[in-house]
Write a protein that holds these residues in place. Structure first.
Motif, PDB file in Angstrom:
ATOM      1  N   ALA A  66       0.833  -1.209   0.000  1.00 20.02           N
ATOM      2  CA  ALA A  66       0.000   0.000   0.000  1.00 20.02           C
ATOM      3  C   ALA A  66       0.866   1.257   0.000  1.00 20.02           C
ATOM      4  CB  ALA A  66      -0.929  -0.012   1.214  1.00 20.02           C
ATOM      5  N   ASP A 143      -8.242   7.456  -1.741  1.00 21.35           N
ATOM      6  CA  ASP A 143      -8.396   6.014  -1.518  1.00 21.35           C
ATOM      7  C   ASP A 143      -7.071   5.358  -1.132  1.00 21.35           C
ATOM      8  OD1 ASP A 143     -11.052   6.190  -2.034  1.00 21.35           O
ATOM      9  OD2 ASP A 143     -10.954   5.345  -4.059  1.00 21.35           O
ATOM     10  N   TYR A 146      -6.561   5.892   2.606  1.00 17.49           N
ATOM     11  CA  TYR A 146      -7.409   5.007   3.407  1.00 17.49           C
ATOM     12  C   TYR A 146      -6.946   3.556   3.302  1.00 17.49           C
ATOM     13  CZ  TYR A 146     -10.745   8.786   4.208  1.00 17.49           C
ATOM     14  OH  TYR A 146     -11.342   9.957   4.618  1.00 17.49           O
ATOM     15  N   ASN A 147      -6.493   3.159   2.138  1.00 19.91           N
ATOM     16  CA  ASN A 147      -6.005   1.797   1.967  1.00 19.91           C
ATOM     17  C   ASN A 147      -4.771   1.539   2.838  1.00 19.91           C
ATOM     18  OD1 ASN A 147      -5.805  -0.839   0.614  1.00 19.91           O
ATOM     19  ND2 ASN A 147      -4.014   0.035  -0.368  1.00 19.91           N
ATOM     20  N   LYS A 148      -3.873   2.500   2.887  1.00 22.46           N
ATOM     21  CA  LYS A 148      -2.695   2.372   3.747  1.00 22.46           C
ATOM     22  C   LYS A 148      -3.114   2.275   5.214  1.00 22.46           C
ATOM     23  CE  LYS A 148       1.439   4.874   5.195  1.00 22.46           C
ATOM     24  NZ  LYS A 148       2.227   6.129   5.036  1.00 22.46           N
ATOM     25  N   GLN A 151      -4.533  -1.227   5.914  1.00 26.00           N
ATOM     26  CA  GLN A 151      -3.497  -2.257   5.981  1.00 26.00           C
ATOM     27  C   GLN A 151      -2.743  -2.178   7.305  1.00 26.00           C
ATOM     28  OE1 GLN A 151      -3.436  -4.668   3.952  1.00 26.00           O
ATOM     29  NE2 GLN A 151      -4.876  -3.776   2.488  1.00 26.00           N
TER      30      GLN A 151
END
Length: 458
Positions: A66, A143, A146-148, A151
């Motif tokens: 990520a 996005d 937020y993905n990081k 994770q």
């Protein structure tokens, strides 16, 4: 080698005021025992622990992936095309220029301007290539952020899940170890009782030979010996099963010997002396992390209207017939903007679904907290009850031992009958068994309370 956990006269009885502290008792031993060493070994060798450790490593790799999405993406792309036929376009160059060229030739009385033909060109390129190095990079994309974050939260979730299993594994290892020691102790009790019964049979045989006892006493002695031998065999079977299960938890060979240099009486006294605390339950942490992830997902879904902006740069060469020169080289750079306008109300529906998932997770956390509090209170009361039973069995063992010695003495003096000695020996053996059982009930209950209160240092 059999541990010294058979019958022994307690050196000092626990005072009742200590028993009142049992509501807050905790099985933590000051020095590292052989059991703690086994637990550390299980943390390294247990297959489930290894599997959950792999999940933690996978989550860490996903986080690195990520993070790498913020970096530019560089790639080489090449294409070659060549074809004939198909659609074409005609250029009437000859029809347009030939009259002009003829007029010029007449005026100049020369042939400097030759006649040319019309041109027809196909749409398909012939021997055309395009090779380029392309670099793309996100400039603004919420996005990715937020993905990081998700994770990173996933790593914490996997770590808590690993700790949760380790805590349950500690309880299982302690319980299996104590059950193994209990089986060895019972075997020793049965061995001592068998020896006493066999000695009693020898005495009765001499009395029968001298005409001072009934032959029925020999039959009764044989029956008593057979019963003890059956109990001894059952204890040996339980010992083998406990050893195999203990080694299974350690991921060791099932028949591997188990170290038994564990001071049971000292551990019980430590349980009595130690006040309880309260640890941090991994179950609650796990649910809290899950709620945090749901909140992050909700924020990501609510930001669906935000635009996404990417940049790109292309450096390459394109031409026909593999020509490579300054005219074929080129560069191109630009921006790509993506603004969502309408998606059939799917984004709003996704937000509502995430809100419901979040509400469910919060309710689950509240319910689980109450259930865990109930389990802790129950384990606490179970520990208190087991120690009260241990106190009673200590007194019963002392009384049964004294009674057995008195009856044996009376039998040798002719005051008591043989049946009374058999009854006294049975009481003494049962008292030893009860004492053994209550000893390890205390330690097993302490391990259960330690699990429910999350007190073992991981």
């Amino acid at each position: 080698m059999i541990p010294s956990i058979g019958y022994c006269k307690p050196s000092k009885k626990p005072k009742m005021k200590y028993i009142l502290l049992l509501l807050f008792a905790l099985p933590v031993w000051g020095q590292k025992s052989v059991l703690d060493t086994y637990i550390a070994t299980a943390f390294q060798q247990n297959i489930t622990v290894q599997q959950k450790s792999i999940q933690v490593e996978k989550a860490m790799i996903a986080l690195k992936t990520a993070q790498s999405l913020y970096q530019p993406n560089l790639s080489f792309q090449g294409a070659y095309q060549s074809g004939e036929g198909g659609r074409s376009i005609a250029f009437p160059v000859g029809d347009l220029l030939n009259p002009v060229y003829s007029t010029l030739n007449s005026l100049t009385r020369t042939t400097q301007f030759p006649q040319i033909s019309n041109v027809e060109t196909n749409f398909f390129p012939r021997n055309f290539y395009d090779m380029k190095v392309q670099s793309t990079m996100p400039i603004y994309n919420k996005d990715l952020s937020y993905n990081k974050q998700l994770q990173s939260q996933q790593i914490e979730l996997q770590q808590v899940d690993l700790s949760l299993y380790k805590r349950e594994l500690v309880k299982q290892i302690k319980t299996a170890y104590f059950q193994y020691l209990l089986s060895l102790g019972l075997q020793k009790v049965y061995q001592n009782s068998l020896h006493v019964a066999q000695e009693g049979k020898k005495i009765n045989q001499k009395l029968v030979d001298n005409g001072k006892a009934l032959p029925a006493y020999i039959l009764r002695a044989d029956s008593e010996i057979a019963q003890i031998q059956a109990q001894q065999a059952e204890a040996a079977k339980q010992s083998d099963a406990a050893r195999m299960y203990f080694n299974f938890l350690l991921n060791a060979p099932l028949t591997q010997d188990i170290q038994i240099d564990f001071e049971v009486d000292k551990a019980i006294q430590e349980v009595i002396r130690t006040n309880a605390g309260e640890g941090n339950r991994e179950e609650l942490n796990l649910l809290a992390k899950s709620i945090s992830m749901q909140e992050t997902v909700l924020k990501m879904n609510e930001s669906f209207y935000l635009p996404k902006l990417n940049g790109f740069v292309n450096l390459g060469s394109q031409s026909s017939n593999w020509a490579l020169n300054s005219k074929s080289a080129y560069y191109m750079l630009g921006l790509q903007l993506d603004i969502p306008i309408y998606a059939g109300n799917r984004n709003n529906l996704k937000i509502k679904q995430t809100q419901l998932d979040l509400a469910t997770a919060k309710n689950t956390l509240d319910l689980t907290a109450k259930q865990l509090n109930l389990a802790t209170e129950t384990a606490q009361k179970g520990l208190k009850s087991s120690l009260v039973g241990y106190q009673a069995s200590t007194k019963s063992l002392e009384a049964a031992g004294a009674y057995q010695r008195l009856i044996e003495k009376g039998f040798h003096e002719g005051v008591n009958s043989y049946l009374e000695t058999v009854d006294a020996r049975n009481q003494w053996m049962n008292a030893q068994i009860n004492y053994q059982l209550n000893q390890f009930k205390v330690l097993i209950a302490a391990a259960a309370y330690e699990r429910e209160a999350a007190l073992y240092p991981l």
